[in-house]
Design a protein around this motif. Structure first.
Motif, PDB file in Angstrom:
ATOM      1  N   ASN A   1      -6.666   9.879  13.922  1.00 50.26           N
ATOM      2  CA  ASN A   1      -7.884   9.596  13.161  1.00 50.26           C
ATOM      3  C   ASN A   1      -7.851   8.247  12.437  1.00 50.26           C
ATOM      4  O   ASN A   1      -8.820   7.889  11.769  1.00 50.26           O
ATOM      5  N   GLY A   2      -6.740   7.510  12.519  1.00 50.72           N
ATOM      6  CA  GLY A   2      -6.645   6.187  11.909  1.00 50.72           C
ATOM      7  C   GLY A   2      -6.345   6.181  10.418  1.00 50.72           C
ATOM      8  O   GLY A   2      -6.241   5.111   9.817  1.00 50.72           O
ATOM      9  N   ASN A   3      -6.203   7.334   9.803  1.00 52.48           N
ATOM     10  CA  ASN A   3      -5.938   7.399   8.361  1.00 52.48           C
ATOM     11  C   ASN A   3      -4.493   7.040   8.044  1.00 52.48           C
ATOM     12  O   ASN A   3      -3.574   7.419   8.764  1.00 52.48           O
ATOM     13  N   GLY A   4      -4.321   6.316   6.921  1.00 50.33           N
ATOM     14  CA  GLY A   4      -2.978   6.028   6.435  1.00 50.33           C
ATOM     15  C   GLY A   4      -2.313   7.302   5.950  1.00 50.33           C
ATOM     16  O   GLY A   4      -2.987   8.232   5.494  1.00 50.33           O
ATOM     17  N   LEU A   5      -0.999   7.367   6.064  1.00 52.30           N
ATOM     18  CA  LEU A   5      -0.224   8.526   5.615  1.00 52.30           C
ATOM     19  C   LEU A   5       0.610   8.116   4.406  1.00 52.30           C
ATOM     20  O   LEU A   5       1.715   7.598   4.546  1.00 52.30           O
ATOM     21  N   PRO A   6       0.068   8.311   3.196  1.00 51.24           N
ATOM     22  CA  PRO A   6       0.769   7.866   1.986  1.00 51.24           C
ATOM     23  C   PRO A   6       2.058   8.647   1.742  1.00 51.24           C
ATOM     24  O   PRO A   6       2.131   9.845   2.025  1.00 51.24           O
ATOM     25  N   LEU A   7       3.033   7.958   1.235  1.00 50.25           N
ATOM     26  CA  LEU A   7       4.331   8.565   0.935  1.00 50.25           C
ATOM     27  C   LEU A   7       4.230   9.460  -0.298  1.00 50.25           C
ATOM     28  O   LEU A   7       3.562   9.113  -1.274  1.00 50.25           O
ATOM     29  N   GLY A   8       4.891  10.607  -0.242  1.00 50.08           N
ATOM     30  CA  GLY A   8       5.015  11.489  -1.397  1.00 50.08           C
ATOM     31  C   GLY A   8       3.760  12.236  -1.788  1.00 50.08           C
ATOM     32  O   GLY A   8       3.741  12.890  -2.829  1.00 50.08           O
ATOM     33  N   GLN A   9       2.709  12.163  -1.017  1.00 51.35           N
ATOM     34  CA  GLN A   9       1.459  12.855  -1.338  1.00 51.35           C
ATOM     35  C   GLN A   9       1.140  13.850  -0.236  1.00 51.35           C
ATOM     36  O   GLN A   9       1.379  13.592   0.936  1.00 51.35           O
ATOM     37  N   ALA A  10       0.546  14.967  -0.612  1.00 51.98           N
ATOM     38  CA  ALA A  10       0.135  15.959   0.385  1.00 51.98           C
ATOM     39  C   ALA A  10      -1.029  15.400   1.189  1.00 51.98           C
ATOM     40  O   ALA A  10      -2.028  14.963   0.628  1.00 51.98           O
ATOM     41  N   ILE A  11      -0.878  15.383   2.483  1.00 52.01           N
ATOM     42  CA  ILE A  11      -1.914  14.893   3.393  1.00 52.01           C
ATOM     43  C   ILE A  11      -2.541  16.131   4.018  1.00 52.01           C
ATOM     44  O   ILE A  11      -1.874  16.866   4.737  1.00 52.01           O
ATOM     45  N   LYS A  12      -3.816  16.369   3.716  1.00 52.56           N
ATOM     46  CA  LYS A  12      -4.426  17.641   4.080  1.00 52.56           C
ATOM     47  C   LYS A  12      -5.367  17.562   5.261  1.00 52.56           C
ATOM     48  O   LYS A  12      -5.953  18.560   5.632  1.00 52.56           O
ATOM     49  N   ASP A  13      -5.542  16.430   5.881  1.00 54.42           N
ATOM     50  CA  ASP A  13      -6.522  16.327   6.965  1.00 54.42           C
ATOM     51  C   ASP A  13      -5.871  16.307   8.347  1.00 54.42           C
ATOM     52  O   ASP A  13      -6.371  15.694   9.265  1.00 54.42           O
TER      53      ASP A  13
ATOM     54  N   GLY B   1      14.107  -2.110   4.634  1.00 54.96           N
ATOM     55  CA  GLY B   1      15.470  -2.559   4.342  1.00 54.96           C
ATOM     56  C   GLY B   1      15.596  -4.070   4.387  1.00 54.96           C
ATOM     57  O   GLY B   1      16.599  -4.620   3.963  1.00 54.96           O
ATOM     58  N   LEU B   2      14.584  -4.766   4.927  1.00 58.20           N
ATOM     59  CA  LEU B   2      14.536  -6.233   4.902  1.00 58.20           C
ATOM     60  C   LEU B   2      13.502  -6.665   3.861  1.00 58.20           C
ATOM     61  O   LEU B   2      12.449  -6.035   3.744  1.00 58.20           O
ATOM     62  N   PRO B   3      13.767  -7.745   3.127  1.00 57.37           N
ATOM     63  CA  PRO B   3      12.818  -8.187   2.104  1.00 57.37           C
ATOM     64  C   PRO B   3      11.423  -8.460   2.692  1.00 57.37           C
ATOM     65  O   PRO B   3      11.288  -9.107   3.726  1.00 57.37           O
ATOM     66  N   ASN B   4      10.410  -7.929   2.022  1.00 57.77           N
ATOM     67  CA  ASN B   4       8.996  -8.157   2.339  1.00 57.77           C
ATOM     68  C   ASN B   4       8.539  -7.623   3.693  1.00 57.77           C
ATOM     69  O   ASN B   4       7.410  -7.869   4.099  1.00 57.77           O
ATOM     70  N   MET B   5       9.365  -6.888   4.400  1.00 55.49           N
ATOM     71  CA  MET B   5       8.920  -6.290   5.652  1.00 55.49           C
ATOM     72  C   MET B   5       8.850  -4.784   5.475  1.00 55.49           C
ATOM     73  O   MET B   5       9.788  -4.159   4.982  1.00 55.49           O
ATOM     74  N   GLY B   6       7.716  -4.227   5.868  1.00 49.78           N
ATOM     75  CA  GLY B   6       7.533  -2.787   5.754  1.00 49.78           C
ATOM     76  C   GLY B   6       7.078  -2.183   7.064  1.00 49.78           C
ATOM     77  O   GLY B   6       6.841  -2.883   8.056  1.00 49.78           O
ATOM     78  N   ILE B   7       6.928  -0.879   7.030  1.00 46.42           N
ATOM     79  CA  ILE B   7       6.457  -0.126   8.177  1.00 46.42           C
ATOM     80  C   ILE B   7       5.283   0.720   7.705  1.00 46.42           C
ATOM     81  O   ILE B   7       5.447   1.608   6.859  1.00 46.42           O
ATOM     82  N   ALA B   8       4.090   0.410   8.226  1.00 44.07           N
ATOM     83  CA  ALA B   8       2.884   1.149   7.851  1.00 44.07           C
ATOM     84  C   ALA B   8       2.814   2.434   8.662  1.00 44.07           C
ATOM     85  O   ALA B   8       2.980   2.420   9.880  1.00 44.07           O
ATOM     86  N   LEU B   9       2.553   3.548   7.991  1.00 39.28           N
ATOM     87  CA  LEU B   9       2.444   4.847   8.649  1.00 39.28           C
ATOM     88  C   LEU B   9       0.984   5.274   8.692  1.00 39.28           C
ATOM     89  O   LEU B   9       0.317   5.328   7.661  1.00 39.28           O
ATOM     90  N   THR B  10       0.490   5.571   9.890  1.00 40.74           N
ATOM     91  CA  THR B  10      -0.883   6.046  10.051  1.00 40.74           C
ATOM     92  C   THR B  10      -0.923   7.204  11.034  1.00 40.74           C
ATOM     93  O   THR B  10      -0.027   7.360  11.870  1.00 40.74           O
TER      94      THR B  10
ATOM     95  N   ALA C   1       0.841  -1.194   0.000  1.00 37.03           N
ATOM     96  CA  ALA C   1       0.000   0.000   0.000  1.00 37.03           C
ATOM     97  C   ALA C   1       0.881   1.250   0.000  1.00 37.03           C
ATOM     98  O   ALA C   1       2.057   1.196   0.381  1.00 37.03           O
ATOM     99  N   ASP C   2       0.309   2.396  -0.380  1.00 35.14           N
ATOM    100  CA  ASP C   2       1.100   3.616  -0.544  1.00 35.14           C
ATOM    101  C   ASP C   2       1.571   4.236   0.764  1.00 35.14           C
ATOM    102  O   ASP C   2       2.331   5.194   0.750  1.00 35.14           O
ATOM    103  N   ASN C   3       1.166   3.695   1.907  1.00 33.06           N
ATOM    104  CA  ASN C   3       1.651   4.212   3.194  1.00 33.06           C
ATOM    105  C   ASN C   3       2.645   3.258   3.861  1.00 33.06           C
ATOM    106  O   ASN C   3       2.947   3.396   5.032  1.00 33.06           O
ATOM    107  N   ILE C   4       3.188   2.309   3.093  1.00 34.10           N
ATOM    108  CA  ILE C   4       4.132   1.321   3.633  1.00 34.10           C
ATOM    109  C   ILE C   4       5.552   1.686   3.192  1.00 34.10           C
ATOM    110  O   ILE C   4       5.869   1.743   2.015  1.00 34.10           O
ATOM    111  N   VAL C   5       6.399   1.899   4.193  1.00 34.15           N
ATOM    112  CA  VAL C   5       7.799   2.260   3.967  1.00 34.15           C
ATOM    113  C   VAL C   5       8.638   0.985   3.888  1.00 34.15           C
ATOM    114  O   VAL C   5       8.406   0.034   4.639  1.00 34.15           O
ATOM    115  N   ASP C   6       9.622   0.972   3.005  1.00 31.85           N
ATOM    116  CA  ASP C   6      10.562  -0.145   2.908  1.00 31.85           C
ATOM    117  C   ASP C   6      11.463  -0.123   4.134  1.00 31.85           C
ATOM    118  O   ASP C   6      12.099   0.882   4.436  1.00 31.85           O
TER     119      ASP C   6
END
Length: 178
Positions: free
Chosen positions: A123-135, A110-119, A103-108
């Motif tokens: 408010n529980g909303n995902g924080l997508p990488l590289g996009q303006a988050i306006k809320d 550095g280990l294969p297939n493991m990510g870090i989800a940012l929320t 998903a667009d809020n999952i950071v790499d």
């Protein structure tokens, strides 16, 4: 024959001087250039410009399920009171390495297939990488805060086991009024 060459030799330097003078007058026409701009203050800072450190400590690879193993940090956004800020919403942008196929809020991580989800834990909303988050802010606010939640996720096919080892990643947070 010798006399004929002498006057030509004296005439050549004069011809060179005439060429230089006339060629300098053949330049392109002049135009005016104007420069405009506005000097502004840096409108906002994050957490008093201190780096945020999300330390997951030791985690058992088989326990990574996208729910457990989350770390939260309060992020304070302070804008200078002397800055003239528009009345639009404050937006946040997070830039970093995206985990391919996630998903667009999952950071790499550095280990294969493991990510870090940012929320946004507020408010529980995902924080997508590289996009303006306006809320995240309110119109005209000079400061605000939110809770940035980072959760380890297993993005391998069928949640298969993950490689073990150290992981790390870096992100850049930026804010602006739009």
């Amino acid at each position: 024959m010798n006399n004929r060459l002498r006057p030509q030799a004296k005439f050549c330097p004069w011809l060179l001087v005439c060429f230089i003078v006339f060629s300098s007058n053949l330049s392109a026409s002049a135009i005016n250039a104007s420069f405009t701009g506005e000097l502004i203050e840096i409108p906002c800072t994050f957490s008093n410009s201190a780096d945020l450190d999300f330390d997951f400590k030791d985690v058992v690879a088989q326990e990574i399920d996208g729910i457990n193993h989350a770390v939260e940090q309060r992020v304070d956004v302070s804008c200078y009171s002397t800055a003239i800020l528009p009345s639009q919403l404050l937006s946040l942008t997070i830039n970093g390495a995206h985990l391919a196929g996630a998903a667009d809020n999952i950071v790499d991580s550095g280990l294969p297939n493991m990510g870090i989800a940012l929320t946004n834990s507020t408010n529980g909303n995902g924080l997508p990488l590289g996009q303006a988050i306006k809320d995240i802010g309110v119109a005209g606010a000079s400061s605000m805060s939110f809770i940035l939640k980072a959760t380890l996720v297993n993005n391998s096919p069928n949640n298969s086991s993950l490689d073990v080892g150290d992981f790390s990643t870096d992100l850049v947070l930026s804010a602006k009024y739009e």
